[in-house]
Design an enzyme around this catalytic site. Structure first.
Site, mmCIF file in Angstrom:
data_model
loop_
_atom_site.group_PDB
_atom_site.id
_atom_site.type_symbol
_atom_site.label_atom_id
_atom_site.label_comp_id
_atom_site.label_asym_id
_atom_site.label_seq_id
_atom_site.Cartn_x
_atom_site.Cartn_y
_atom_site.Cartn_z
ATOM 1 N N GLU A 80 -7.609 -65.609 12.680
ATOM 2 C CA GLU A 80 -7.004 -64.270 12.596
ATOM 3 C C GLU A 80 -8.122 -63.231 12.476
ATOM 4 O OE1 GLU A 80 -3.595 -62.857 12.649
ATOM 5 O OE2 GLU A 80 -5.157 -61.357 13.000
ATOM 6 N N LYS A 126 12.409 -51.543 9.040
ATOM 7 C CA LYS A 126 13.815 -51.620 8.617
ATOM 8 C C LYS A 126 13.961 -51.280 7.146
ATOM 9 C CE LYS A 126 13.769 -51.982 12.083
ATOM 10 N NZ LYS A 126 12.904 -52.226 13.242
ATOM 11 N N GLY A 155 -0.340 -61.562 20.006
ATOM 12 C CA GLY A 155 0.513 -60.393 19.854
ATOM 13 C C GLY A 155 0.139 -59.195 20.710
ATOM 14 N N GLY A 175 9.726 -42.166 23.917
ATOM 15 C CA GLY A 175 11.192 -42.170 23.826
ATOM 16 C C GLY A 175 11.762 -43.568 23.873
ATOM 17 N N ALA A 203 12.565 -43.936 18.632
ATOM 18 C CA ALA A 203 13.960 -43.796 18.178
ATOM 19 C C ALA A 203 14.082 -44.166 16.697
ATOM 20 C CB ALA A 203 14.872 -44.675 19.022
ATOM 21 N N GLU A 204 13.393 -45.216 16.291
ATOM 22 C CA GLU A 204 13.536 -45.651 14.896
ATOM 23 C C GLU A 204 12.829 -44.680 13.940
ATOM 24 O OE1 GLU A 204 12.485 -49.841 14.732
ATOM 25 O OE2 GLU A 204 14.314 -50.391 15.816
ATOM 26 N N ASP A 248 4.274 -61.839 21.948
ATOM 27 C CA ASP A 248 4.011 -60.610 22.709
ATOM 28 C C ASP A 248 2.921 -60.762 23.770
ATOM 29 O OD1 ASP A 248 5.829 -59.528 20.981
ATOM 30 O OD2 ASP A 248 4.528 -57.924 20.227
ATOM 31 N N HIS A 254 41.686 -58.392 10.261
ATOM 32 C CA HIS A 254 42.226 -57.039 10.257
ATOM 33 C C HIS A 254 42.134 -56.482 8.852
ATOM 34 C CE1 HIS A 254 44.669 -53.630 11.391
ATOM 35 N NE2 HIS A 254 45.393 -53.832 10.304
HETATM 36 P P1 NDP Z 1 8.959 -48.676 24.689
HETATM 37 O O1 NDP Z 1 8.478 -49.532 25.778
HETATM 38 O O2 NDP Z 1 10.241 -48.991 24.032
HETATM 39 O O3 NDP Z 1 9.038 -47.176 25.201
HETATM 40 C C1 NDP Z 1 7.887 -46.529 25.671
HETATM 41 C C2 NDP Z 1 8.143 -45.053 25.721
HETATM 42 O O4 NDP Z 1 6.926 -44.385 25.900
HETATM 43 C C3 NDP Z 1 9.059 -44.643 26.842
HETATM 44 O O5 NDP Z 1 9.897 -43.631 26.388
HETATM 45 C C4 NDP Z 1 8.092 -44.132 27.901
HETATM 46 O O6 NDP Z 1 8.613 -43.069 28.629
HETATM 47 C C5 NDP Z 1 6.973 -43.575 27.069
HETATM 48 N N1 NDP Z 1 5.656 -43.665 27.694
HETATM 49 C C6 NDP Z 1 5.071 -44.754 28.204
HETATM 50 N N2 NDP Z 1 3.826 -44.461 28.635
HETATM 51 C C7 NDP Z 1 3.626 -43.151 28.383
HETATM 52 C C8 NDP Z 1 2.564 -42.268 28.587
HETATM 53 N N3 NDP Z 1 1.440 -42.667 29.157
HETATM 54 N N4 NDP Z 1 2.716 -40.980 28.187
HETATM 55 C C9 NDP Z 1 3.854 -40.570 27.608
HETATM 56 N N5 NDP Z 1 4.896 -41.373 27.390
HETATM 57 C C10 NDP Z 1 4.793 -42.642 27.768
HETATM 58 O O7 NDP Z 1 7.739 -48.612 23.659
HETATM 59 P P2 NDP Z 1 7.648 -48.543 22.074
HETATM 60 O O8 NDP Z 1 6.235 -48.220 21.795
HETATM 61 O O9 NDP Z 1 8.702 -47.677 21.501
HETATM 62 O O10 NDP Z 1 7.941 -50.037 21.642
HETATM 63 C C11 NDP Z 1 7.190 -51.101 22.206
HETATM 64 C C12 NDP Z 1 7.999 -52.354 22.191
HETATM 65 O O11 NDP Z 1 8.043 -52.876 20.871
HETATM 66 C C13 NDP Z 1 9.448 -52.185 22.603
HETATM 67 O O12 NDP Z 1 9.627 -52.196 23.992
HETATM 68 C C14 NDP Z 1 10.111 -53.364 21.926
HETATM 69 O O13 NDP Z 1 9.989 -54.485 22.748
HETATM 70 C C15 NDP Z 1 9.268 -53.558 20.675
HETATM 71 N N6 NDP Z 1 9.968 -52.979 19.509
HETATM 72 C C16 NDP Z 1 11.147 -53.528 19.152
HETATM 73 C C17 NDP Z 1 11.861 -53.016 18.098
HETATM 74 C C18 NDP Z 1 13.155 -53.640 17.739
HETATM 75 O O14 NDP Z 1 13.405 -54.764 18.152
HETATM 76 N N7 NDP Z 1 14.019 -52.952 17.005
HETATM 77 C C19 NDP Z 1 11.384 -51.858 17.323
HETATM 78 C C20 NDP Z 1 10.117 -51.374 17.795
HETATM 79 C C21 NDP Z 1 9.444 -51.917 18.842
HETATM 80 P P3 NDP Z 1 9.541 -43.225 29.932
HETATM 81 O O15 NDP Z 1 10.636 -44.195 29.599
HETATM 82 O O16 NDP Z 1 10.016 -41.865 30.126
HETATM 83 O O17 NDP Z 1 8.648 -43.755 30.984
#
Ligand code: NDP
Length: 467
Positions: free
Chosen positions: A31, A49, A138, A177, A182-183, A307, A442
């Site tokens: 690690e 969470k 990862g 986004g 979102a979280e 990952d 129910h």
């Molecule tokens: P996501 O892949 O979910 O979303 C990436 C976001 O970043 C999109 O909105 C995308 O925009 C935007 N984006 C990507 N590249 C750029 C850039 N160069 N400039 C500006 N915006 C950009 O990524 P997250 O980082 O939120 O999460 C990574 C992963 O981790 C998730 O996909 C998920 O697998 C995992 N995760 C899971 C969770 C859970 O299970 N609850 C919680 C958190 C993470 P656009 O769509 O407009 O292209």
């Protein structure tokens, strides 16, 4: 040079595969991170969470108001919440490392591993060899490269470090986004931070069914300032805070003033430091290690999981892949494959989202015939009690076989409500059986799922079968 039966690189899901059945194996666990236990435990699923729940409480007065109950959110003690959460997490991580270091058959190496050849790893100045190697390194937050970012790095965070900050910012800009945006939008806005969420396209949570992501967008827009179709172009210091500059599609610039910025634009796989060429391990251009369904890489005796190699950056998938690797190491003559057919996923924001299977857009794209039904929480008994607004279950099924093709839920308890549908898909249960082959309590909220299934059956009119 020390020789091992097995070397595992990464102490997240990789660590969990070394169970008592490996007691006779001489195992190396490597690690590079000073913290033990991987992303999920230390800076991912679990602590986030643990922050989501306090935020849920903080926004509950708005929900209670609809029911005639006068609650007030008087504020929260960020440092106390943080210390409670990491007091627990850090102890589990430290305890895990201590336990591992005391395992008789496991040697823990602290450092970055890189391949020398397909059986030899270098860790710092040391080299070790192993008959079998598992790569479970990862992923990490993707960095953005925009002018000024370096200079303001003390105010710019990722999911790795934002949960450990000393003070909750008054104003936070979130770039991205997806899941993480979102979280954290919920966590921070819920606790009282003014959040501006900036996304480069006009879709949040792009991988979700469009009805779900559209509704999420509508609902979250009531909580945060949503700025779509804007790209981050520069960042600079403004006194003690930040000026975040973005550009829209027409080249118009916007400025946002914030005390901190969270960058959540995806995750990169941790593969480049491994010197995979030296071992001959095949890797995609984006760093994803190629594996087959048995989790084997292109090199005999080297496996990858989680990952770094998976199509899904989800802990429950990494765990499933770890079980596959585990079995295949122990019983090479009867290998198993990871079942990636029905991988569910949830976004623990507010509203919460959960889904499994295909989206309507995918079915259309694939030309798969389907029927669909949407059931509002507001139209079942428990939804009346909640005075629910805006949450629903959407199902998609094959009108010929009545197999469920996709399930999508937005609303309270979505990640729990979806479980019987994951089960049905995994075990091949058909819509009429799930709907009518069991009791649904129910007036529990689960009736929203039951009614969605009944809705599907009612929707089975030939004219309504999508082409
Ligand atoms: P996501 O892949 O979910 O979303 C990436 C976001 O970043 C999109 O909105 C995308 O925009 C935007 N984006 C990507 N590249 C750029 C850039 N160069 N400039 C500006 N915006 C950009 O990524 P997250 O980082 O939120 O999460 C990574 C992963 O981790 C998730 O996909 C998920 O697998 C995992 N995760 C899971 C969770 C859970 O299970 N609850 C919680 C958190 C993470 P656009 O769509 O407009 O292209």
């Amino acid at each position: 040079m020390q020789h091992f039966d097995l070397a595992v690189i990464g102490s997240g899901s990789g660590n969990s595969l070394i169970d008592e059945r490996f007691a006779d194996w001489n195992v190396a666990l490597i690690e590079r991170d000073p913290v033990f236990g991987g992303t999920c435990l230390n800076r991912g699923c679990i602590p986030t969470k643990m922050f989501v729940l306090p935020a849920d409480y903080a926004v509950s007065p708005t929900e209670a108001e609809r029911l005639g109950v006068d609650l007030r959110y008087e504020g929260s003690d960020w440092a106390a919440i943080r210390d409670r959460i990491f007091g627990r997490i850090d102890a589990i991580s430290a305890g895990g490392l201590d336990w591992r270091e005391r395992s008789e058959n496991v040697t823990v190496f602290h450092g970055e591993a890189s391949f020398v050849d397909n059986r030899t790893l270098r860790i710092g100045d040391e080299e070790i060899s192993a008959d079998r190697i598992v790569i479970a390194t990862g992923s990490r937050p993707r960095r953005l490269d925009v002018p000024g970012l370096e200079e303001v790095s003390d105010l710019v965070f990722t999911s790795d470090d934002i949960m450990r900050i000393d003070q909750r910012p008054k104003r936070l800009v979130i770039v991205g986004g997806g899941y993480i945006a979102a979280e954290f939008a919920h966590i921070f806005s819920g606790l009282g931070t003014e959040v501006t969420l900036i996304n480069r396209s006009d879709v949040l949570l792009r991988s979700y069914d469009r009805d779900i992501s559209d509704q999420f967008q509508r609902l979250i827009a009531g909580r945060v300032k949503l700025r779509l179709n804007q790209k981050l172009s520069s960042v600079e210091k403004d006194g003690k805070g930040l000026i975040v500059v973005t550009t829209d599609r027409n080249g118009i610039e916007y400025e946002y003033f914030a005390d901190a910025m969270l960058v959540a634009v995806g995750r990169d796989r941790n593969s480049e430091a491994l010197n995979l060429e030296a071992a001959g391990v095949d890797v995609r251009g984006d760093g994803q290690i190629r594996v087959d369904a048995q989790q084997r890489t292109s090199v005999d005796g080297i496996w990858a999981m989680g990952d770094v190699s998976s199509d899904y950056l989800l802990k429950h998938v990494a765990n499933a892949e770890a079980r596959t690797v585990q079995h295949n190491l122990l019983y090479p003559d009867s290998p198993v494959e990871t079942d990636h057919r029905y991988v569910p996923h949830a976004v623990f924001s507010n509203p919460q989202i959960a889904a499994v299977g295909a989206t309507e857009q995918q079915l259309r794209q694939w030309g798969t015939p389907y029927v669909t039904a949407t059931q509002r929480y507001a139209d079942v008994a428990y939804g009346w009690a909640m005075e629910d607004e805006g949450h629903f279950v959407k199902l998609l099924a094959d009108p010929g076989s009545w197999a469920l093709l996709g399930a999508h839920i937005i609303g309270p308890q979505a990640s729990t409500l979806i479980q019987p549908l994951i089960q049905a898909m995994s075990f091949g249960q058909k819509v009429p059986d799930i709907a009518r082959g069991q009791y649904w309590i129910h007036p529990a909220l689960a009736e929203v799922v039951e009614n969605a299934l009944l809705g599907l059956m009612a929707a089975h009119q030939p004219a309504e079968i999508a082409k």
